[in-house]
Each structure stands twice: as structure tokens, then as C-alpha cells.
Design an enzyme around this catalytic site. Structure first.
Site, PDB file in Angstrom:
ATOM      1  N   GLY A 173      28.838 -29.950  44.202  1.00 21.99           N
ATOM      2  CA  GLY A 173      28.725 -29.955  45.660  1.00 21.99           C
ATOM      3  C   GLY A 173      29.681 -28.990  46.321  1.00 21.99           C
ATOM      4  O   GLY A 173      29.343 -28.348  47.329  1.00 21.99           O
ATOM      5  N   ASP A 174      30.877 -28.866  45.776  1.00 21.54           N
ATOM      6  CA  ASP A 174      31.845 -27.911  46.320  1.00 21.54           C
ATOM      7  C   ASP A 174      31.373 -26.480  46.111  1.00 21.54           C
ATOM      8  O   ASP A 174      31.489 -25.635  47.014  1.00 21.54           O
ATOM      9  CB  ASP A 174      33.204 -28.098  45.642  1.00 21.54           C
ATOM     10  CG  ASP A 174      33.981 -29.283  46.193  1.00 21.54           C
ATOM     11  OD1 ASP A 174      33.725 -29.679  47.344  1.00 21.54           O
ATOM     12  OD2 ASP A 174      34.841 -29.810  45.479  1.00 21.54           O
ATOM     13  N   SER A 175      30.855 -26.201  44.927  1.00 16.86           N
ATOM     14  CA  SER A 175      30.422 -24.836  44.640  1.00 16.86           C
ATOM     15  C   SER A 175      29.248 -24.410  45.512  1.00 16.86           C
ATOM     16  O   SER A 175      29.198 -23.277  45.990  1.00 16.86           O
ATOM     17  CB  SER A 175      30.043 -24.713  43.155  1.00 16.86           C
ATOM     18  OG  SER A 175      31.180 -24.890  42.347  1.00 16.86           O
ATOM     19  N   GLY A 178      30.481 -23.730  48.858  1.00 21.43           N
ATOM     20  CA  GLY A 178      31.187 -22.454  48.853  1.00 21.43           C
ATOM     21  C   GLY A 178      30.242 -21.269  48.950  1.00 21.43           C
ATOM     22  O   GLY A 178      30.548 -20.271  49.604  1.00 21.43           O
TER      23      GLY A 178
END
Length: 403
Positions: A173-175, A178
Site C-alpha cells: 500500500g505504501d509503494s 508512492g
């Protein structure tokens, strides 16, 4: 936007101040650095960013930090202190983009509301990447990748039928957030480059929405068909055959035969041409409807053959499949080697460290290899000198714990 020949790439000349923490927003700024942006990483003086304390760590050195924040110069500054706020605002006119990921309202509380930011730099692009956005009842909630993944509907699609939903052992989810961060920056930079009179903007990027944006068919299939998509193990509910299979010698591999042409070739490859015209499987909708019986037949064939023999049967028919790789497989694969998919970042501690290559590649453009992520305040003297702050002043600011 300024233009500098020293930073090749589509984002050369773009200056980004990255004051975000952990992973999602900083990774977006890193993608921009990969393509030529001059990114300055701003941290608190105590080096308390959580990513510096997450595994993998070797002898106290945060390895994840080194690769996620590659290509950046690092400074320290406590913007919550009056002098830190003053220095921060004095630097902003020299930057094109500010990236932050604090809870909604945090910058306002520190006297850095959007009106103040745009007063000192009217063309500033302010990217605010939070879990749930700047508006709505959840705007002040804390969030991490697994929360975004769960709430977006993404996690509900993983796991075995009837079992618990599963998270990946990586903050996907962070990637994804990003990537949307980098896209936001590139899109707004393009807008400003095309109009010297255009004003800066505040980009409201919610990580949960970024993940949900990837799941295009969920709303329409629910409205029009009354379906709620859920976990299907390693199978898919939209095409067949498509699964994770196991060979006689225990190799797990993924295979997809979504199109009619690939399905026909697959049937021929495994000696089951009868399945091509079988009225239960002769069209994709029928194959999905009868997925269990169809898939079991392929699974049985694969389970009776060694992986090397399966490869010998499938490759001449151009079937899309792959063994499930771990990092040792990636390093050993001749295609990854030929493409130099792993590059080595110059590093002060280890000489160099391995990391994924710059993506995407632009034909005819050789991008410089970025250095690894900076140590806490590593470039304070260099960066602050560009803003007229002397070494004597830096020493005083260190004593005051402003930097």
C-alpha cells in the site's frame, strides 16, 4: 522551473523538499530523484524517522533507509520551533515541490498552513500524502500500509476461499501510494512548465484511495451484477485457467491463459486438445463458470511432471508462466542480469549496496546511478550554505537543537 545540465532526466531542474516520514511519500520523492529531480530529505535532528529503526538493520545501520531514500541529500530541521519554521519558510522559494505526510492539520498547527506556504512561494506544489485525505471524518486518523490495504478492499481479495484474508510480507500500500505521489508531482510539474503564470497547488493524496483506484471493476460489478469480489486462493474469478501450480518435484509456478489463443496453445502443450472444443470450456465465460473442473485437470497434469519437463512443454507454445521467484532466483536469472535489474548504489558504509534499477528506462538515455540514502543531517553544511547559512550559524542552531 530551473534547468540544470548536471541532473539528466525528465525531472532535471525540479527541486523537491521531502519532509515526509517512513515509506509512502518518501518513496514517491525517490522515484522523482531517479529521474533527475534534486531531492532534499528533511528529518528531525534526532533521526527518529521510523524507517531508520525498521528491519533490515545491520550493526545498527538501517538498510531499508539506504535504498528507499537513494539519490537524496539529507538535512535536519525542527520546523516546530520558531527558528526552524523561519529557516524552513526562507528555503521554500528555492523549491518547486514540498512533500509531506503528517496527519491533516499538523502543518497548520506549526504555522505552516497552505496560505503561508503559498505566500512565500506562489508556485509551490504541495503534495500531502495521508492515509485518508485532508477532508472527511477520518482525515485525522493515523494509518499504515496494512490499514490502507484492508480498508481499500485490496486485502479482501487475498487468501484462501473461506479462510482469513492475507497481507503480503511487504507494505504494498505504501509503494502504490508512492507511485501516485510521483505521478502527482510529474503531472503538476508539467502543468507549471507549460505556463509560467500558473499558480502552485495543494495535492490531496489519500493512500487508501490510491489503492482503491487500482481496483477498477469492484464498484461496477457490484452495482450491475450484485457481486462482491473476494478471495479465491491463487485462482482468479475473472479468467481461467489462472492459478499457482505445483510440479512433481515441488516447484510452485504461476500460469495465466486468459485469451482464447493462449488457452488453445496450452491445451495443445499438455496434450489435451480435447479441452479446446469441450462445450464446458470452449469460451472464456464457460471456463470461468466451470473453473474447478477445468483447473483440476491442469493441476493434475502439472503435479505428474517435473518442472524442467513442464518448461520444455510450455515454452515452445509461448505460454505465460513463471516459477515463483525469491531474491536468489532474481539475482541468478539471465534476463534480470542482462537488463541489470539490480544496480549498486555508492554507499559510505559498505562501498555500495544493491537496489532495484531505475524504472522506467528511456531509450537512448543513460541515467546516473544514485547514491544511497543520506545519514542524519549528512548534507546540512552543503545545503544550508546554498541558502546563506554559515557554519557558525549552523553550530548555534545545533546547540539550540533546531538542526
Amino acid at each position: 522551473m530551473t534547468q540544470t545540465a548536471s541532473h539528466p532526466g525528465a525531472l532535471a531542474g525540479v527541486r523537491i523538499l521531502d519532509m515526509a516520514t517512513v515509506l509512502a511519500a518518501p518513496s514517491g520523492a525517490t522515484l522523482c530523484a531517479d529521474h533527475g529531480a534534486d531531492v532534499v530529505k528533511l528529518e528531525l535532528p534526532d533521526g527518529s524517522d521510523a524507517l531508520r529503526h525498521m528491519q533490515p538493520i545491520k550493526d545498527g545501520t538501517p538498510l531499508w533507509w539506504k535504498v528507499v531514500n537513494r539519490g537524496k541529500r539529507g538535512i535536519t530541521l525542527d520546523v516546530r520551533k520558531p527558528k526552524g519554521r523561519e529557516i524552513f519558510l526562507s528555503m521554500l522559494p528555492k523549491f518547486d515541490v514540498l512533500v509531506e505526510n503528517f496527519r491533516s492539520g499538523s502543518l497548520d498547527k506549526w504555522g505552516l498552513d497552505i496560505e503561508t506556504l503559498h505566500r512565500v512561494n506562489p508556485r509551490l506544489i504541495v503534495v500531502r500524502l495521508t492515509g485518508f485525505g485532508q477532508t472527511g471524518p477520518y482525515r485525522s486518523r493515523a494509518g499504515f500500509a496494512r490499514v490502507f490495504e484492508a480498508m481499500s478492499g485490496f486485502t479482501n481479495l487475498t487468501g484462501e476461499v473461506g479462510g482469513s484474508p492475507l497481507h503480503s510480507n511487504f507494505p504494498l500500500g505504501d509503494s502504490i501510494a508512492g507511485i501516485f505521489c510521483a505521478f502527482s508531482i510529474a503531472a503538476e510539474v508539467a502543468r507549471l512548465r507549460g505556463n509560467p503564470d500558473a499558480a502552485g497547488v495543494e495535492v490531496d493524496l489519500a493512500a487508501t484511495e490510491a489503492l482503491f483506484r487500482m481496483l477498477d471493476p469492484l464498484p461496477v460489478e457490484h452495482e450491475q451484477l450484485g457481486q462482491v469480489r473476494c478471495a479465491a486462493g491463487n485462482r482468479t474469478s475473472y479468467t481461467a485457467p489462472s492459478n499457482m501450480y505445483r510440479s512433481l518435484d515441488g516447484v510452485h509456478f504461476s500460469l495465466v491463459a486468459s485469451s482464447q489463443a493462449v488457452y488453445v496453445r496450452l491445451c495443445k502443450a499438455v496434450g489435451r486438445a480435447d479441452l479446446i472444443t469441450d462445450p464446458n470450456y470452449d469460451t472464456l465465460p464457460k471456463r470461468v463458470l466451470n473453473i474447478d473442473s477445468l483447473d483440476n485437470q491442469f493441476a493434475e497434469w502439472f503435479a505428474a511432471h517435473r518442472y524442467v519437463d513442464i518448461c520444455a512443454q510450455l515454452e515452445p507454445y509461448e505460454i505465460p508462466f513463471s516459477k515463483v521467484y525469491d531474491i536468489t532466483d532474481i539475482k541468478a536469472d539471465p534476463h534480470f542480469q542482462a537488463r541489470q535489474a539490480i544496480i549498486r548504489l555508492p554507499d559510505a558504509d559498505y562501498g555500495s549496496v544493491p537496489a532495484p534499477c531505475i524504472v522506467p528506462r528511456v531509450m537512448g538515455r543513460d541515467m546516473p546511478i544514485p547514491r544511497s540514502g543520506p545519514a542524519v543531517g549528512e548534507h546540512n553544511a552543503e545545503v544550508y550554505a546554498e541558502f546563506g547559512i554559515s557554519e557558525e550559524m549552523l553550530s548555534a542552531l545545533r546547540d539550540q537543537r533546531v538542526i
